[in-house]
Design a protein around this motif. Sequence first.
Motif, mmCIF file in Angstrom:
data_model
loop_
_atom_site.group_PDB
_atom_site.id
_atom_site.type_symbol
_atom_site.label_atom_id
_atom_site.label_comp_id
_atom_site.label_asym_id
_atom_site.label_seq_id
_atom_site.Cartn_x
_atom_site.Cartn_y
_atom_site.Cartn_z
ATOM 1 N N LEU A 177 0.820 -1.210 0.000
ATOM 2 C CA LEU A 177 0.000 0.000 0.000
ATOM 3 C C LEU A 177 0.854 1.259 0.000
ATOM 4 C CD1 LEU A 177 -2.714 -1.057 2.627
ATOM 5 C CD2 LEU A 177 -2.663 -1.501 0.162
ATOM 6 N N ASP A 184 -5.112 4.447 -3.468
ATOM 7 C CA ASP A 184 -6.308 5.280 -3.316
ATOM 8 C C ASP A 184 -6.909 5.619 -4.678
ATOM 9 O OD1 ASP A 184 -6.009 5.230 -0.584
ATOM 10 O OD2 ASP A 184 -5.027 7.182 -0.465
ATOM 11 N N GLU A 211 -5.046 -2.223 7.077
ATOM 12 C CA GLU A 211 -4.921 -0.892 6.476
ATOM 13 C C GLU A 211 -5.688 -0.825 5.154
ATOM 14 O OE1 GLU A 211 -3.969 3.034 5.748
ATOM 15 O OE2 GLU A 211 -3.903 1.838 7.591
ATOM 16 N N LYS A 215 -8.833 1.701 4.119
ATOM 17 C CA LYS A 215 -8.884 2.512 2.901
ATOM 18 C C LYS A 215 -10.184 2.271 2.143
ATOM 19 C CE LYS A 215 -3.943 3.127 1.854
ATOM 20 N NZ LYS A 215 -4.010 4.601 1.649
#
Length: 342
Positions: A177, A184, A211, A215
């Motif tokens: 990520l 994103d 995580e 998101k």
Amino acid sequence: MVNRETNSENYMHMQRAWVRLYDENAEVTDEYLQIIGRSYASMGYEVNYVRKLEDIKAAKDEVIVLATAIDVFKYLRRGFRHVVYWAQGVWPEESYLRHGSRLRFSICGAIENAALRGAEKIFLVSDAMLRHYEEKYDISIAEKSMVMACSNETLHPEAFYVEGKYENPVFTYAGSLVSYQCVDQMLEAFRSVREKLPRSELLLFTGEVEEARRKVEAIGVSGVIVDCKPRQELWRHISRAKYGFVLREDRVVNRVATPTKISSYLANGVIPVYSKCLESFSETSSGIPRLAYDPATFVEDVVRFEQMSIDPAEIESQYAGYFRRHLDLSAKQAEIELFLAR
């Protein structure tokens, strides 16, 4: 650690090559450096693999294969003549992104320039990287360079024939990520597609599961399955997807890159959704199914792709040909030997 490959009774008279392996990103770099080592072994060299510079016990007339500009610079300054440099990235620009220091950028550039000028042979990951170096440093290195893209995959023919694979808008992403992966932006792009095509799915595989779920929740997108799979099993899971995201920002570090993610997708019959700034893939892949990512038209582009009929046998043939020409390191061994013997 020293691991020697010998195939001659004249051990004492053999030429020797020393190959430094690196702990960072070893899954990719070890294979790349070892194919160079295997090429030297096939040429009759005694090949020594080490992980620490201090374990290199080379004479000045022996071959040393290195993968960082600073390592190359050190051995050139010590008078070694046969230094082979795998330039796997643009070090000064990467350093500046991490540290934001102009002084550090300049120092890295001076070292990189010296390494490129002094190395006897250079392996590059793309033609875009060759153009970058020659323009930035006003040097001509094409004659002593070979382009060999980064790849850490083998072709999986069965992945092209997963039931329903090319009939449904299933996307995938496999990786970390970190910001340069544009996760994103990918989630926003998928959300737009799902609003138009409610059957769409995104299979997101990462070691940072919690995580990733945060998101997904923050962006408010549904249809995303987040999971973590061992690398050796990952291909079986991404092979269910039709499309695979590999998005990057338009920066020099990305323009010259050949992301291993692309090789993973192609090896499993997954159509890359890629940023056009990835110049090498853009330039070499015009004859195979792929989807260049444009935020302004992405949804319409996916809808158009969904209206196309895809023959699994045909796409396997196209991807296998591309893989063999550009991404299969073992298939390049004869070419590497010719290059090293020049």
